[in-house]
Design a protein around this motif. Structure first.
Motif, PDB file in Angstrom:
ATOM      1  N   SER A   1       0.844  -1.191   0.000  1.00 52.20           N
ATOM      2  CA  SER A   1       0.000   0.000   0.000  1.00 52.20           C
ATOM      3  C   SER A   1       0.885   1.249   0.000  1.00 52.20           C
ATOM      4  CB  SER A   1      -0.907   0.005   1.226  1.00 52.20           C
ATOM      5  OG  SER A   1      -1.729  -1.145   1.237  1.00 52.20           O
ATOM      6  N   VAL A   2       0.278   2.403  -0.231  1.00 48.42           N
ATOM      7  CA  VAL A   2       1.036   3.652  -0.181  1.00 48.42           C
ATOM      8  C   VAL A   2       0.273   4.690   0.630  1.00 48.42           C
ATOM      9  CG1 VAL A   2       2.205   3.281  -2.393  1.00 48.42           C
ATOM     10  CG2 VAL A   2       0.076   4.574  -2.333  1.00 48.42           C
ATOM     11  N   LEU A   3       1.041   5.518   1.327  1.00 44.81           N
ATOM     12  CA  LEU A   3       0.510   6.686   2.027  1.00 44.81           C
ATOM     13  C   LEU A   3       0.875   7.914   1.194  1.00 44.81           C
ATOM     14  CD1 LEU A   3      -0.630   8.210   4.554  1.00 44.81           C
ATOM     15  CD2 LEU A   3       1.726   8.177   5.423  1.00 44.81           C
ATOM     16  N   ILE A   4      -0.084   8.799   0.970  1.00 44.53           N
ATOM     17  CA  ILE A   4       0.139   9.989   0.154  1.00 44.53           C
ATOM     18  C   ILE A   4      -0.057  11.221   1.019  1.00 44.53           C
ATOM     19  CG2 ILE A   4      -0.610  11.291  -1.878  1.00 44.53           C
ATOM     20  CD1 ILE A   4      -1.700   8.648  -2.994  1.00 44.53           C
ATOM     21  N   THR A   5       0.955  12.087   1.018  1.00 44.68           N
ATOM     22  CA  THR A   5       0.878  13.354   1.733  1.00 44.68           C
ATOM     23  C   THR A   5       1.197  14.488   0.759  1.00 44.68           C
ATOM     24  OG1 THR A   5       3.201  13.163   2.424  1.00 44.68           O
ATOM     25  CG2 THR A   5       1.520  12.348   3.953  1.00 44.68           C
ATOM     26  N   ARG A   6       0.763  15.682   1.107  1.00 46.75           N
ATOM     27  CA  ARG A   6       1.059  16.851   0.276  1.00 46.75           C
ATOM     28  C   ARG A   6       2.492  17.305   0.528  1.00 46.75           C
ATOM     29  NH1 ARG A   6      -2.981  19.642   1.577  1.00 46.75           N
ATOM     30  NH2 ARG A   6      -4.242  19.462  -0.308  1.00 46.75           N
ATOM     31  N   HIS A   7       3.209  17.606  -0.564  1.00 49.37           N
ATOM     32  CA  HIS A   7       4.571  18.121  -0.407  1.00 49.37           C
ATOM     33  C   HIS A   7       4.529  19.462   0.295  1.00 49.37           C
ATOM     34  CE1 HIS A   7       8.616  19.414  -1.092  1.00 49.37           C
ATOM     35  NE2 HIS A   7       8.241  20.387  -1.901  1.00 49.37           N
ATOM     36  N   LEU A   8       5.374  19.620   1.294  1.00 46.31           N
ATOM     37  CA  LEU A   8       5.442  20.857   2.064  1.00 46.31           C
ATOM     38  C   LEU A   8       6.330  21.843   1.311  1.00 46.31           C
ATOM     39  CD1 LEU A   8       4.602  22.151   4.795  1.00 46.31           C
ATOM     40  CD2 LEU A   8       6.735  21.249   5.747  1.00 46.31           C
ATOM     41  N   GLY A   9       5.705  22.804   0.660  1.00 53.49           N
ATOM     42  CA  GLY A   9       6.431  23.740  -0.185  1.00 53.49           C
ATOM     43  C   GLY A   9       7.518  24.491   0.562  1.00 53.49           C
ATOM     44  N   GLY A  10       8.695  24.606  -0.064  1.00 51.24           N
ATOM     45  CA  GLY A  10       9.800  25.337   0.536  1.00 51.24           C
ATOM     46  C   GLY A  10      10.547  24.586   1.618  1.00 51.24           C
ATOM     47  N   SER A  11      10.171  23.341   1.887  1.00 53.91           N
ATOM     48  CA  SER A  11      10.821  22.573   2.951  1.00 53.91           C
ATOM     49  C   SER A  11      11.985  21.768   2.396  1.00 53.91           C
ATOM     50  CB  SER A  11       9.812  21.634   3.616  1.00 53.91           C
ATOM     51  OG  SER A  11       9.376  20.648   2.698  1.00 53.91           O
ATOM     52  N   MET A  12      12.887  21.404   3.301  1.00 50.37           N
ATOM     53  CA  MET A  12      14.064  20.630   2.921  1.00 50.37           C
ATOM     54  C   MET A  12      14.335  19.557   3.971  1.00 50.37           C
ATOM     55  SD  MET A  12      15.436  22.018   0.108  1.00 50.37           S
ATOM     56  CE  MET A  12      17.221  21.830   0.090  1.00 50.37           C
ATOM     57  N   PRO A  13      14.715  18.337   3.556  1.00 54.88           N
ATOM     58  CA  PRO A  13      15.235  17.362   4.516  1.00 54.88           C
ATOM     59  C   PRO A  13      16.621  17.792   4.969  1.00 54.88           C
ATOM     60  CG  PRO A  13      15.385  16.492   2.285  1.00 54.88           C
ATOM     61  CD  PRO A  13      14.655  17.795   2.184  1.00 54.88           C
TER      62      PRO A  13
END
Length: 410
Positions: free
Chosen positions: A102-114
């Motif tokens: 299965s997959v979990l989908i989240t919205r990309h957090l704009g402007g964020s960096m790991p």
């Protein structure tokens, strides 16, 4: 089992159906993917496009996928900084009918960096201290809300610029649990895990040559404990004041506000002899300036951004002829605030060419312009005005900063 998409928005399933769910995530064609930096994860994670949105897709077993989806929804409901859950896709099979995870989908957090992407160019120790501050604030907020993270680390956090500081967001809730209240042991367990994980991650960076030579990984791992403990004590300690000194309570509340927290409920007890008052902030929450800015202007910004924008708004309001605090005939603050958005904030942000903005959102751009105006005014020994600051910022600052503002490929 047939393919099933559980989504928070009824429009998302139709958009998500266009993605190649019959392929393992590692085999998705480039045409579906978005080249954004990714952190280290025990699961396969990819960024993809669904309609106009960039989404993060994480492959994992059905039960933990559904559990994490619900936990992230709970965190969203109580206002905790975390990635935004969009959907869970279950019942996946390949072309031969064999089951896929299965997959979990989240919205990309704009402007964020790991954090690893941030260390591609060696971070100065002062910047690393700000990252520790941001992570300590996030952990305190989680614990105040009754959330035991179970795996606090730099790898499970995204960082986004917030008016010269950083804001931290939880990106992995798989090991978490939400409770009415956490015990001391649960909090200390989380904190000890954070110390060990962060020290290990920094030791790994040191081995790869990406860590500043003056940084001690073990000391920085311990630092998160000291910063957390100091913040937790300030937010939860009992204060005893002389009776009648109500301004002491006000001072304490202001100090909490300066840390970015509101006092939503208080417990005040008078001593039997009437000489002292015991003050306990019962429920505290972050985002004092965020909520004030949102209420006045409709602008949704990070806490430090909101604090700076409110300062500018208040300074601007003081120059308006119809600004008369306490006068029922004067313009209401909400009216003046929306005029400021229309006449100052939006025109200023729009004057910065979109191709030079990089990942900065409107609030961060405006904050940067205010900082540049202050710097130029200090140098000139007089206020140079916002228009002049914008022109100089576009001409001399943004072209040099453009590469560092744009995210790099993984």
């Amino acid at each position: 089992m047939a393919l099933q998409i559980n989504a928070t928005n009824p429009e998302h399933p139709a958009l998500l159906l266009e993605l190649p769910w019959h392929l393992p995530l590692e085999e998705w064609p480039e045409e579906y993917l978005v080249p954004l930096p990714r952190g280290i994860s025990r699961h396969v994670v990819r960024y993809a496009r669904a309609g106009d949105e960039v989404i993060a897709v994480k492959e994992l077993a059905r039960r933990p996928a559904l559990r994490e989806y619900e936990l992230l929804r709970d965190l969203d409901r109580i206002g905790i900084p975390a990635v935004d859950p969009l959907a869970v896709v279950t019942g996946r099979t390949d072309t031969a009918g064999e089951p896929l995870e299965s997959v979990l989908i989240t919205r990309h957090l704009g402007g964020s960096m790991p954090y690893r992407s941030m260390f591609e160019t060696t971070l100065r120790p002062a910047t690393m201290h700000r990252l520790m501050d941001a992570l300590a604030v996030l952990l305190v907020r989680l614990h105040l809300a009754g959330f035991a993270w179970g795996d606090c680390s730099l790898s499970n956090t995204l960082f986004r610029r917030d008016a010269g500081a950083y804001a931290a967001y939880l990106v992995d809730a798989e090991t978490g649990d939400l409770h009415p209240e956490l015990s001391v042991g649960q909090r200390e367990y989380d904190l000890d895990l954070a110390r060990v994980n962060i020290s290990g991650e920094l030791l790994d960076l040191e081995a790869s040559g990406a860590l500043h030579p003056s940084v001690d990984p073990i000391e920085f791992g311990t630092e998160i404990c000291a910063r957390y403990t100091g913040l937790w004590r300030e937010l939860t300690r009992t204060s005893v004041y002389p009776a009648g000194k109500h301004h002491y309570i006000e001072r304490r509340i202001r100090r909490l506000n300066d840390l970015g927290f509101d006092v939503a409920e208080m417990q005040i007890e008078h001593a039997s002899n009437g000489d002292t008052v015991t003050f306990v902030p019962k429920v505290v929450d972050a985002g004092h300036h965020q909520r004030q800015l949102l209420r006045l202007t409709g602008l949704d910004a990070e806490e430090n951004q909101a604090r700076r924008l409110l300062n500018d708004l208040e300074s601007w309001m003081a120059t308006q002829d119809d600004y008369a605090p306490g006068d029922p005939l004067g313009a209401r603050p909400e009216v003046l605030a929306h005029r400021w958005v229309r006449e100052v904030f939006r025109p200023t942000v729009r004057s910065v060419p979109p191709e030079l903005r990089g990942p900065m959102d409107a609030a961060e751009i405006y904050h940067e312009l205010l900082e540049h105006r202050w710097y130029l005014s200090e140098r000139a020994q007089h206020d140079i005005g916002l228009d002049t600051a914008v022109e100089d910022y576009i001409r001399n600052i943004l072209p040099k900063a453009r590469e560092t503002l744009q995210p790099t490929d993984d």
